[in-house]
Structure formats: structure tokens, C-alpha cells
Write a protein that holds these residues in place. Structure first.
Motif, PDB file in Angstrom:
ATOM      1  N   ARG A   1       0.894  -1.279   0.115  1.00 57.09           N
ATOM      2  CA  ARG A   1       0.039   0.013   0.039  1.00 57.09           C
ATOM      3  C   ARG A   1       0.835   1.311   0.023  1.00 57.09           C
ATOM      4  O   ARG A   1       0.590   2.149  -0.614  1.00 57.09           O
ATOM      5  CB  ARG A   1      -0.952  -0.004   1.139  1.00 57.09           C
ATOM      6  N   GLN A   2       2.010   1.118   0.903  1.00 59.63           N
ATOM      7  CA  GLN A   2       2.798   2.426   0.797  1.00 59.63           C
ATOM      8  C   GLN A   2       3.455   2.498  -0.547  1.00 59.63           C
ATOM      9  O   GLN A   2       3.828   3.597  -1.109  1.00 59.63           O
ATOM     10  CB  GLN A   2       3.855   2.230   1.835  1.00 59.63           C
TER      11      GLN A   2
ATOM     12  N   THR B   1       1.147   4.289  -3.004  1.00 60.48           N
ATOM     13  CA  THR B   1       1.006   5.549  -2.542  1.00 60.48           C
ATOM     14  C   THR B   1       2.267   6.157  -3.302  1.00 60.48           C
ATOM     15  O   THR B   1       2.259   7.380  -3.840  1.00 60.48           O
ATOM     16  CB  THR B   1       0.779   5.817  -1.126  1.00 60.48           C
TER      17      THR B   1
END
Length: 67
Positions: A30-31, A34
Motif C-alpha cells: 500500500r505504501q 501511494t
């Protein structure tokens, strides 16, 4: 019966460890998403700016008369 419960407990522990690992990996992914989305936005803005500069240069070119 006790052996069966011990085996079951070990399997549950293994599943919990796998689940923990997957959650950590998911957070890392997820990071990364992003970060990549932010990078994509920066690059898109650079492309837009370059296109605008090219259009401005094109508009400054003199007309070439057709023969």
C-alpha cells in the motif's frame, strides 16, 4: 486427543504467522502504491509542461509557404 489438539494449535499458530506476514506485506505494498501514485502525478505534470512548451515553440515557427 491431546496430540490432535496440539497439532491443531500448531496449525493455528502457523496460520496466524502467515496472516501477520501477509498484513505486513500488504501494508508495504500500500505504501509503495501511494509512492508510485505520487511519482506518477509528478511525471504527468512534467509531461503536461513539456507539451505546453512544445506547443508554444511550434506556434513560434514561421509559416513555410507551399510551392
Amino acid at each position: 486427543m491431546m496430540s490432535s489438539l496440539d497439532s491443531f494449535e500448531r496449525k493455528i499458530d502457523q496460520l496466524l504467522a502467515i496472516m501477520q506476514g501477509l498484513r505486513a506485506e500488504n501494508e508495504t505494498l500500500r505504501q509503495r502504491v501511494t509512492s508510485l501514485e505520487a511519482e506518477k502525478s509528478v511525471l504527468n505534470n512534467k509531461i503536461i509542461a513539456a507539451c505546453e512548451r512544445l506547443a508554444a515553440l511550434r506556434d513560434q515557427l514561421p509559416e513555410i509557404p507551399e510551392p
